[in-house]
Design a protein around this motif. Sequence first.
Motif, PDB file in Angstrom:
ATOM      1  N   TYR A 112       0.923  -1.208   0.002  1.00 25.89           N
ATOM      2  CA  TYR A 112      -0.157  -0.089  -0.063  1.00 25.89           C
ATOM      3  C   TYR A 112       0.654   1.483  -0.166  1.00 25.89           C
ATOM      4  CZ  TYR A 112      -3.445  -3.525   1.420  1.00 25.89           C
ATOM      5  OH  TYR A 112      -4.055  -4.675   1.315  1.00 25.89           O
ATOM      6  N   LEU A 113       2.109   1.145  -0.046  1.00 23.92           N
ATOM      7  CA  LEU A 113       3.011   2.453  -0.076  1.00 23.92           C
ATOM      8  C   LEU A 113       3.219   3.016  -1.658  1.00 23.92           C
ATOM      9  CD1 LEU A 113       6.243   0.935   1.439  1.00 23.92           C
ATOM     10  CD2 LEU A 113       4.493   2.546   2.522  1.00 23.92           C
ATOM     11  N   PRO A 114       3.147   4.361  -1.580  1.00 24.29           N
ATOM     12  CA  PRO A 114       3.319   4.970  -2.899  1.00 24.29           C
ATOM     13  C   PRO A 114       4.351   4.661  -3.826  1.00 24.29           C
ATOM     14  CG  PRO A 114       2.784   6.522  -1.020  1.00 24.29           C
ATOM     15  CD  PRO A 114       3.068   5.277  -0.417  1.00 24.29           C
ATOM     16  N   GLU A 115       4.383   4.590  -5.002  1.00 25.61           N
ATOM     17  CA  GLU A 115       5.217   4.146  -5.906  1.00 25.61           C
ATOM     18  C   GLU A 115       6.697   4.858  -5.798  1.00 25.61           C
ATOM     19  OE1 GLU A 115       3.911   3.869  -9.758  1.00 25.61           O
ATOM     20  OE2 GLU A 115       2.254   2.380  -9.329  1.00 25.61           O
ATOM     21  N   GLN A 266      -2.326 -12.371   0.711  1.00 28.39           N
ATOM     22  CA  GLN A 266      -3.296 -12.051  -0.266  1.00 28.39           C
ATOM     23  C   GLN A 266      -4.722 -12.522   0.111  1.00 28.39           C
ATOM     24  OE1 GLN A 266      -1.727 -13.262  -3.984  1.00 28.39           O
ATOM     25  NE2 GLN A 266      -0.022 -11.942  -3.783  1.00 28.39           N
ATOM     26  N   THR A 267      -4.673 -13.578   0.703  1.00 26.91           N
ATOM     27  CA  THR A 267      -6.109 -14.258   1.053  1.00 26.91           C
ATOM     28  C   THR A 267      -6.817 -13.332   2.053  1.00 26.91           C
ATOM     29  OG1 THR A 267      -5.046 -16.509   0.993  1.00 26.91           O
ATOM     30  CG2 THR A 267      -7.197 -16.200   1.910  1.00 26.91           C
ATOM     31  N   LEU A 268      -6.136 -13.048   3.107  1.00 27.31           N
ATOM     32  CA  LEU A 268      -6.679 -12.100   4.099  1.00 27.31           C
ATOM     33  C   LEU A 268      -6.968 -10.739   3.501  1.00 27.31           C
ATOM     34  CD1 LEU A 268      -4.561 -13.119   7.328  1.00 27.31           C
ATOM     35  CD2 LEU A 268      -6.994 -13.410   6.903  1.00 27.31           C
ATOM     36  N   THR A 269      -5.899 -10.218   2.678  1.00 33.20           N
ATOM     37  CA  THR A 269      -6.275  -8.744   1.978  1.00 33.20           C
ATOM     38  C   THR A 269      -7.616  -8.920   1.271  1.00 33.20           C
ATOM     39  OG1 THR A 269      -4.024  -8.439   1.731  1.00 33.20           O
ATOM     40  CG2 THR A 269      -5.435  -7.154   0.257  1.00 33.20           C
ATOM     41  N   ASN A 270      -7.993 -10.140   0.213  1.00 30.66           N
ATOM     42  CA  ASN A 270      -9.048 -10.380  -0.341  1.00 30.66           C
ATOM     43  C   ASN A 270     -10.594 -10.224   0.608  1.00 30.66           C
ATOM     44  OD1 ASN A 270      -7.839 -10.510  -2.657  1.00 30.66           O
ATOM     45  ND2 ASN A 270      -7.679 -12.503  -2.899  1.00 30.66           N
ATOM     46  N   ILE A 271     -10.102 -10.717   1.888  1.00 32.14           N
ATOM     47  CA  ILE A 271     -11.148 -10.937   2.699  1.00 32.14           C
ATOM     48  C   ILE A 271     -11.569  -9.583   3.593  1.00 32.14           C
ATOM     49  CG2 ILE A 271     -12.041 -12.067   5.099  1.00 32.14           C
ATOM     50  CD1 ILE A 271     -10.197 -14.483   4.378  1.00 32.14           C
ATOM     51  N   THR A 272     -10.470  -8.825   3.927  1.00 27.98           N
ATOM     52  CA  THR A 272     -10.842  -7.466   4.634  1.00 27.98           C
ATOM     53  C   THR A 272     -11.078  -6.740   3.487  1.00 27.98           C
ATOM     54  OG1 THR A 272      -8.374  -7.171   4.466  1.00 27.98           O
ATOM     55  CG2 THR A 272      -9.259  -8.024   6.438  1.00 27.98           C
ATOM     56  N   LYS A 278     -11.500   0.025   1.651  1.00 25.53           N
ATOM     57  CA  LYS A 278     -10.204   0.247   1.591  1.00 25.53           C
ATOM     58  C   LYS A 278      -9.677   0.280   3.323  1.00 25.53           C
ATOM     59  CE  LYS A 278      -9.371   2.807  -2.575  1.00 25.53           C
ATOM     60  NZ  LYS A 278      -9.005   4.096  -3.168  1.00 25.53           N
ATOM     61  N   PRO A 279     -10.521   0.514   4.160  1.00 26.60           N
ATOM     62  CA  PRO A 279     -10.031   0.518   5.603  1.00 26.60           C
ATOM     63  C   PRO A 279      -9.688  -0.929   6.285  1.00 26.60           C
ATOM     64  CG  PRO A 279     -12.135   1.837   5.491  1.00 26.60           C
ATOM     65  CD  PRO A 279     -11.750   1.188   3.987  1.00 26.60           C
ATOM     66  N   GLY A 280     -10.275  -1.690   5.250  1.00 28.28           N
ATOM     67  CA  GLY A 280      -9.468  -3.219   5.839  1.00 28.28           C
ATOM     68  C   GLY A 280      -8.207  -3.247   5.705  1.00 28.28           C
ATOM     69  N   ALA A 281      -7.238  -2.518   4.992  1.00 22.91           N
ATOM     70  CA  ALA A 281      -6.180  -2.650   4.905  1.00 22.91           C
ATOM     71  C   ALA A 281      -5.341  -2.118   6.019  1.00 22.91           C
ATOM     72  CB  ALA A 281      -5.490  -1.857   3.673  1.00 22.91           C
ATOM     73  N   ALA A 285      -3.308  -4.421   8.477  1.00 20.50           N
ATOM     74  CA  ALA A 285      -1.795  -4.125   9.171  1.00 20.50           C
ATOM     75  C   ALA A 285      -1.660  -4.239  10.798  1.00 20.50           C
ATOM     76  CB  ALA A 285      -1.499  -2.580   8.551  1.00 20.50           C
ATOM     77  N   LEU A 286      -2.714  -3.703  11.480  1.00 17.86           N
ATOM     78  CA  LEU A 286      -2.755  -3.713  12.983  1.00 17.86           C
ATOM     79  C   LEU A 286      -2.617  -4.987  13.452  1.00 17.86           C
ATOM     80  CD1 LEU A 286      -5.512  -1.074  13.479  1.00 17.86           C
ATOM     81  CD2 LEU A 286      -2.911  -0.883  14.160  1.00 17.86           C
ATOM     82  N   ILE A 287      -3.474  -5.982  12.795  1.00 20.97           N
ATOM     83  CA  ILE A 287      -3.347  -7.284  13.004  1.00 20.97           C
ATOM     84  C   ILE A 287      -2.095  -7.873  13.031  1.00 20.97           C
ATOM     85  CG2 ILE A 287      -4.336  -9.618  12.690  1.00 20.97           C
ATOM     86  CD1 ILE A 287      -7.194  -8.470  12.064  1.00 20.97           C
ATOM     87  N   PHE A 288      -1.711  -7.722  11.796  1.00 14.63           N
ATOM     88  CA  PHE A 288      -0.238  -8.288  11.568  1.00 14.63           C
ATOM     89  C   PHE A 288       0.763  -7.801  12.431  1.00 14.63           C
ATOM     90  CE2 PHE A 288      -1.449  -9.824   7.108  1.00 14.63           C
ATOM     91  CZ  PHE A 288      -0.871 -11.042   6.932  1.00 14.63           C
ATOM     92  N   THR A 289       0.857  -6.792  12.509  1.00 13.82           N
ATOM     93  CA  THR A 289       1.805  -6.081  13.382  1.00 13.82           C
ATOM     94  C   THR A 289       1.728  -6.500  15.070  1.00 13.82           C
ATOM     95  OG1 THR A 289       1.897  -4.010  12.045  1.00 13.82           O
ATOM     96  CG2 THR A 289       2.976  -3.728  14.347  1.00 13.82           C
ATOM     97  N   LEU A 290       0.451  -6.422  15.261  1.00 17.66           N
ATOM     98  CA  LEU A 290       0.439  -7.080  16.763  1.00 17.66           C
ATOM     99  C   LEU A 290       0.786  -8.481  17.021  1.00 17.66           C
ATOM    100  CD1 LEU A 290      -2.750  -5.416  18.271  1.00 17.66           C
ATOM    101  CD2 LEU A 290      -0.611  -5.261  19.060  1.00 17.66           C
TER     102      LEU A 290
END
Length: 448
Positions: A112-115, A266-272, A278-281, A285-290
């Motif tokens: 999700y980072l800018p190019e 990618q599976t979880l990204t599709n789900i969220t 877009k807020p699903g991202a 990110a919070l779930i992964f980091t924690l």
Amino acid sequence: MEKLSKRDLILIGLMLFSLFFGAGNLIFPPFMAEAAGENTWIVTSSFFITAVGFPVLGVVAVAKSGGLTNLSRRVNPLFATVFTILVYLSIGPCLGIPRAGSLPFEMAVAPYLPENISIALALFIYTFIFFAIAYWLSLSPSKLVDRMGKVLTPALLILILIMVIGSIIKPIGGYGAATGDYATSPFVKGFLDGYLTMDTIAALNFGIVIAVAIKSKGINDEKEIVNTSIKAGIIAGILLAVIYALLAHLGAASGGRFGATENGAQTLTNITTYIFGKPGAILLALIFTLACLTTCVGLITSCSQYFSTLTEKISYKNWVRILTIFSMTFANMGLTKILSVTVPVLNAIYPVAIMLIILAMMDNILKGSSVVYKLTILFTGVISVVDALGQVGLTLGFVTSFISKLPFYKEGLAWIIPAIVGMILGVCIKFAKESFNSNKVLSDKASN
């Protein structure tokens, strides 16, 4: 006898769950179920064996044995030193900790980072902040129960619960068809997928952390520490099983709607994204980091506590600094390089760890018999190491050829039959020696 309150027991159980539950635990169940489709619950049931059952038994085994070193010393003092160091290095600074630091960035931040932003620079900034927090939390292991049991773990569970509730409000769809090994040998595939969580190996490390946490609550009786560790392990195991089942359901439904993906992120990204847009991202990110942060803290803490016992010249806090800096540096090499060596190393170590735990759970019968431990671990270790070497292209001539003809070789379980043979042979020798010694004593008495 002083006993732990129910509240403190639950908090320690929650802390142990958070130590186990890293990003790997988050991404493998949905990714696995996405491919398993209609066979999801067959795959998940065997996944529970290596991703829940053995980790819980590992905590119990280490608690009953008084530590991993004492447990592995039943095989041989040299083996105890080499295996223990290898376990701590693989689950710690060489694989586990760097993976925990780089995985949440590459799976939930980088896409999700800018190019125009440098990925390398962004990874450095992310890992610097990530490991700075992990370093601060690891400096005070006695406070982990409160910091993780009261704050980090509940926050992680709430975030996952939000995702699950969202899937109920906005259903994803039905399960798809099973593919690949998940269609032909789902039970074996699920069993092997459990290796990837690394939790059975981690369990051998976390025994120290749990013991310190229990002692910090005023419990010093060894028997009570063991009993509390067992109860905490059961609490953590139940939570792991529930979360894995929920994630597996989401993954299977995702496969039915979106089809196959390259990885669990990618599976979880599709789900969220499907559920929350877009807020699903941000949620992901919070779930992964924690998830990664709690595991990272547990690994830094357990490794530092172990290495500080090897030499008095380097204190626990200095080991925390060393391991944190080393792991952050290694994490910046990138997730791909880290994962490229993870699977072969796990395939070499995991079978040995599993059999060591099984032997520990049978020790009331085995009575610490050295010959049983030696033969079981020897037969298991030789097969698993040679098999792992073969996976990276290093063959040992007729040895590799012989192993390739063993039952379950193609399934990645060639070590099972040799392990059983080694154990049976050891038990036979044990009872033969006992019978011989008993007859000799009787003969000596009769002659006198």
